[in-house]
Motif scaffolding. Structure first.
Motif, PDB file in Angstrom:
ATOM      1  N   ILE A   1       0.681  -1.306  -0.088  1.00  0.00           N
ATOM      2  CA  ILE A   1       0.199   0.077  -0.237  1.00  0.00           C
ATOM      3  C   ILE A   1       1.101   0.984   0.017  1.00  0.00           C
ATOM      4  N   LYS A   2       0.451   2.325  -0.887  1.00  0.00           N
ATOM      5  CA  LYS A   2       1.639   3.658  -0.687  1.00  0.00           C
ATOM      6  C   LYS A   2       0.423   4.651   0.132  1.00  0.00           C
ATOM      7  N   VAL A   3       1.030   5.044   1.201  1.00  0.00           N
ATOM      8  CA  VAL A   3       0.161   6.390   1.574  1.00  0.00           C
ATOM      9  C   VAL A   3       1.128   7.904   2.091  1.00  0.00           C
ATOM     10  N   ASN A   4       0.674   8.675   0.889  1.00  0.00           N
ATOM     11  CA  ASN A   4       1.425   9.892   0.385  1.00  0.00           C
ATOM     12  C   ASN A   4       2.395   9.207   0.079  1.00  0.00           C
ATOM     13  N   GLY A   5       2.723   8.771  -1.175  1.00  0.00           N
ATOM     14  CA  GLY A   5       4.227   8.194  -1.964  1.00  0.00           C
ATOM     15  C   GLY A   5       4.731   7.043  -0.355  1.00  0.00           C
ATOM     16  N   LYS A   6       4.249   6.708   0.550  1.00  0.00           N
ATOM     17  CA  LYS A   6       5.720   5.888   1.416  1.00  0.00           C
ATOM     18  C   LYS A   6       5.122   4.804   0.946  1.00  0.00           C
ATOM     19  N   GLU A   7       6.167   3.682   0.237  1.00  0.00           N
ATOM     20  CA  GLU A   7       5.554   2.187   0.574  1.00  0.00           C
ATOM     21  C   GLU A   7       5.527   1.600   1.782  1.00  0.00           C
ATOM     22  N   ILE A   8       4.282   0.920   2.056  1.00  0.00           N
ATOM     23  CA  ILE A   8       3.731  -0.152   2.961  1.00  0.00           C
ATOM     24  C   ILE A   8       4.383  -2.028   2.629  1.00  0.00           C
ATOM     25  N   LYS A   9       5.194  -2.986   2.614  1.00  0.00           N
ATOM     26  CA  LYS A   9       5.403  -3.849   2.038  1.00  0.00           C
ATOM     27  C   LYS A   9       4.926  -4.947   3.283  1.00  0.00           C
ATOM     28  N   PHE A  10       3.909  -5.803   3.275  1.00  0.00           N
ATOM     29  CA  PHE A  10       3.384  -6.728   4.108  1.00  0.00           C
ATOM     30  C   PHE A  10       4.265  -7.368   4.156  1.00  0.00           C
ATOM     31  N   SER A  11       5.978  -7.738   3.246  1.00  0.00           N
ATOM     32  CA  SER A  11       6.701  -8.198   2.778  1.00  0.00           C
ATOM     33  C   SER A  11       7.644  -8.400   4.409  1.00  0.00           C
ATOM     34  N   ASP A  12       8.025  -7.082   4.330  1.00  0.00           N
ATOM     35  CA  ASP A  12       8.988  -6.320   5.407  1.00  0.00           C
ATOM     36  C   ASP A  12       8.130  -6.249   6.718  1.00  0.00           C
TER      37      ASP A  12
ATOM     38  N   ILE B   1       2.878   2.401   8.784  1.00  0.00           N
ATOM     39  CA  ILE B   1       2.528   3.971   8.181  1.00  0.00           C
ATOM     40  C   ILE B   1       3.689   4.768   9.011  1.00  0.00           C
ATOM     41  N   ASN B   2       3.164   4.770  10.449  1.00  0.00           N
ATOM     42  CA  ASN B   2       3.331   5.823  11.367  1.00  0.00           C
ATOM     43  C   ASN B   2       4.872   6.211  11.486  1.00  0.00           C
ATOM     44  N   LYS B   3       5.964   4.914  11.126  1.00  0.00           N
ATOM     45  CA  LYS B   3       7.046   5.432  11.032  1.00  0.00           C
ATOM     46  C   LYS B   3       7.489   5.871   9.605  1.00  0.00           C
ATOM     47  N   SER B   4       6.733   6.011   8.832  1.00  0.00           N
ATOM     48  CA  SER B   4       6.994   6.066   6.809  1.00  0.00           C
ATOM     49  C   SER B   4       7.219   7.617   7.159  1.00  0.00           C
ATOM     50  N   ASP B   5       6.704   8.037   7.775  1.00  0.00           N
ATOM     51  CA  ASP B   5       7.037   9.677   8.188  1.00  0.00           C
ATOM     52  C   ASP B   5       6.606  10.113   6.268  1.00  0.00           C
ATOM     53  N   SER B   6       5.271   9.752   6.607  1.00  0.00           N
ATOM     54  CA  SER B   6       4.356  10.149   5.491  1.00  0.00           C
ATOM     55  C   SER B   6       3.090  11.080   5.713  1.00  0.00           C
ATOM     56  N   GLY B   7       3.559  12.282   7.142  1.00  0.00           N
ATOM     57  CA  GLY B   7       2.480  12.598   7.215  1.00  0.00           C
ATOM     58  C   GLY B   7       0.986  12.432   7.826  1.00  0.00           C
TER      59      GLY B   7
ATOM     60  N   ASN C   1      -1.894  -2.533  -5.345  1.00  0.00           N
ATOM     61  CA  ASN C   1      -1.761  -3.818  -4.913  1.00  0.00           C
ATOM     62  C   ASN C   1      -2.233  -4.377  -3.453  1.00  0.00           C
ATOM     63  N   SER C   2      -3.361  -3.965  -2.632  1.00  0.00           N
ATOM     64  CA  SER C   2      -3.481  -4.357  -1.760  1.00  0.00           C
ATOM     65  C   SER C   2      -4.960  -5.336  -2.466  1.00  0.00           C
ATOM     66  N   THR C   3      -4.706  -7.043  -1.285  1.00  0.00           N
ATOM     67  CA  THR C   3      -6.449  -7.563  -1.427  1.00  0.00           C
ATOM     68  C   THR C   3      -6.811  -6.887  -0.050  1.00  0.00           C
ATOM     69  N   LEU C   4      -5.859  -6.242   0.893  1.00  0.00           N
ATOM     70  CA  LEU C   4      -6.566  -6.393   2.658  1.00  0.00           C
ATOM     71  C   LEU C   4      -7.453  -5.539   2.627  1.00  0.00           C
ATOM     72  N   PHE C   5      -7.332  -3.885   2.071  1.00  0.00           N
ATOM     73  CA  PHE C   5      -7.758  -2.627   2.146  1.00  0.00           C
ATOM     74  C   PHE C   5      -8.075  -2.594   1.388  1.00  0.00           C
ATOM     75  N   SER C   6      -9.634  -1.856   0.753  1.00  0.00           N
ATOM     76  CA  SER C   6     -10.192  -0.684   0.699  1.00  0.00           C
ATOM     77  C   SER C   6     -10.558   0.451   1.031  1.00  0.00           C
ATOM     78  N   VAL C   7     -11.078   1.819   0.401  1.00  0.00           N
ATOM     79  CA  VAL C   7     -11.486   2.705   1.138  1.00  0.00           C
ATOM     80  C   VAL C   7     -13.289   2.493   1.411  1.00  0.00           C
ATOM     81  N   ASP C   8     -13.388   2.669   2.599  1.00  0.00           N
ATOM     82  CA  ASP C   8     -14.548   3.036   2.994  1.00  0.00           C
ATOM     83  C   ASP C   8     -15.531   4.108   2.889  1.00  0.00           C
TER      84      ASP C   8
END
Length: 476
Positions: free
Chosen positions: A135-146, A165-171, A205-212
């Motif tokens: 998933i990408k949040v404000n351009g910061k990638e979060i890979k589940f495999s990591d 996400i909180n550690k990704s410096d995404s604001g 690229n996420s099958t877990l999340f979708s926006v409500d």
């Protein structure tokens, strides 16, 4: 009956005798020590005065500054709706603030995820199914495999993702909330409010999340009107709308009035600081110039001998200078203005009619001052900031006293020269005293040796005489 000769041994306590003799020899040295101590004490007094005078000059500078009487304070008619902070450079006046809407941060909520298994207990996270999710949040990638998701429960996995996400410096601030029993949602909240800080997400690229789309909150700017001028801001803290003022918006659909006027309490505190600094210098001068009496003991020597600065010409000049600063202040304004400091609450020895009771200290009637500044602020300011105002006069006239090469520093330098000279004298004298004591020890030691030899000879002679007497008696 035996015959004996008088003893020739000294019988003296030579150590005590030497100590007493050296005590007499050390009188000039001790006198120098007393003199040095008194000079050092006097230097300390002037050092203290120097520090106090610098504080006084700083207080005078604060009164003479351009902004010294421009300090303002502001009050809101309803601080629970709009709080106000006013700086010294704020412009006096009345302001009406109408708040139509507050700035809000963008909030995105993901569709809820079931966190319980069919048995009603915490379900294990299906890592193999979702390990390739990105998933990408404000351009910061979060890979589940990591992430350390394998072996976690679904609830724990959601917390782990939020932490990443909180550690990704995404604001963005991510959190996990329970939407209903057995279901939880990942919620993203922009750290800053306003439309300029909308969150962008890429869940392709996420099958877990979708926006409500039925949850969350759109980014929103604050909108307000200040004295008829419309203002839009991404923050609820409005700093640039009015110079010197900061508004904190707290409630929508609200209208408050803000009054900005001269902060008399701040001005009063500046004058009070000057008065206290002035009186502290006066106290030090009086304490160190009062008459003292040194008592003598039965032997005619002084008990705890000490000196003070009674009659010191520089302190007398300083006392006159301080009095001259205050007494020379006067306004040059029109006849309707205040002419003297006493008219606004500052006066030396107010109400004192006897010279014996005079202290030279300033009294400050704060209530009278506040009354007079409300009556005529311009005239009051003239008495402090005018060409002949207290702040200006004190700052200028104290410069010669407090500068690096000022009168007080020169006095202290003179004391230090005396201390250095006496220290050299004492060191030289101490060397002579050491030699003197060594010589006395040698003389008394030589005397004891000589007397010891004589005592041995006496013992031998006594023995011989007794032997001769005994022999004579036996022959008879």
């Amino acid at each position: 009956m035996g015959v004996s000769l008088p003893g020739l041994a000294s019988g003296l306590d030579t150590a005590t005798l030497i100590t007493k003799l050296m005590g007499i020899e050390k009188i000039p040295y001790n006198n120098l020590q007393v003199k040095k101590t008194n000079i050092d004490n006097n230097k300390s007094v002037f050092n203290n005065i120097n520090l106090k005078l610098k504080t006084l000059r700083d207080a005078a500078t604060n009164l003479s500054d351009l902004d010294s009487f421009k300090v303002n304070g502001g009050t809101s008619s309803d601080p629970s709706k709009v709080a106000v902070t006013v700086g010294d450079n704020a412009i006096s006046g009345n302001y009406t603030i109408e708040v139509s809407q507050l700035a809000k941060p963008h909030v995105i909520a993901m569709n809820s995820i079931s966190v319980l298994g069919s048995d009603g207990k915490d379900a294990s996270f299906d890592f193999e199914t979702y390990k390739d999710n990105v998933i990408k949040v404000n351009g910061k990638e979060i890979k589940f495999s990591d992430l350390e998701l394998d072996g976690k429960t679904t609830s724990e996995a959601l917390v782990e993702i939020a932490s990443a996400i909180n550690k990704s410096d995404s604001g963005v601030q991510a959190s996990v909330i329970q939407t209903k029993p057995g279901e939880k949602s990942l919620v993203l909240t922009a750290k800053e409010s306003g439309e300029d800080h909308e969150i962008t997400t890429d869940l392709s690229n996420s099958t877990l999340f979708s926006v409500d789309n039925n949850a969350g909150q759109p980014a929103q700017n604050a909108e307000l009107i200040v004295n008829g001028v419309k203002i839009t801001s991404s923050s609820n803290t409005i700093k640039a709308a009015v110079p010197g003022m900061t508004f904190q918006l707290l409630a929508e659909k609200s209208t408050v009035s803000v009054e900005v006027k001269q902060d008399v309490d701040k001005i009063t505190s500046k004058i009070d600081a000057f008065v206290k600094a002035y009186n502290e210098v006066i106290d030090i001068i009086k304490e160190n110039t009062k008459k003292i009496t040194n008592e003598k003991d039965a032997n005619g020597e002084y008990k705890n001998f000490k000196t003070n600065l009674q009659g010191d010409s520089l302190l007398r000049d300083l006392q006159n200078e301080l009095y001259g600063i205050v007494s020379s202040v006067g306004a040059n304004g029109n006849s309707d203005g205040f002419k003297l400091l006493s008219q606004i609450g500052l006066e030396i020895d107010k109400g004192v009619t006897s010279a014996a009771l005079m202290t030279g200290k300033i009294s400050f009637d704060k209530e009278l001052f506040k009354e007079k500044i409300a009556e005529d602020p311009v005239a009051v300011e003239e008495l402090f900031r005018g060409d002949n105002g207290l702040g200006v006069v004190a700052k200028d006239r104290l410069k010669d006293w407090t500068s690096v090469n000022g009168l007080i520093q020169m006095k202290m330098d003179g004391y230090q020269s005396q201390i250095d000279f006496i220290t050299d004298q004492m060191e030289s004298m101490n060397e002579r005293l050491i030699l003197k004591e060594d010589a006395l020890n040698k003389k008394f030691t030589a005397m004891e040796v000589a007397l010891s030899k004589l005592q041995s000879q006496q013992s031998w002679m006594t023995t011989q005489l007794n032997s001769m007497i005994a022999s004579s008696k036996s022959n008879s």
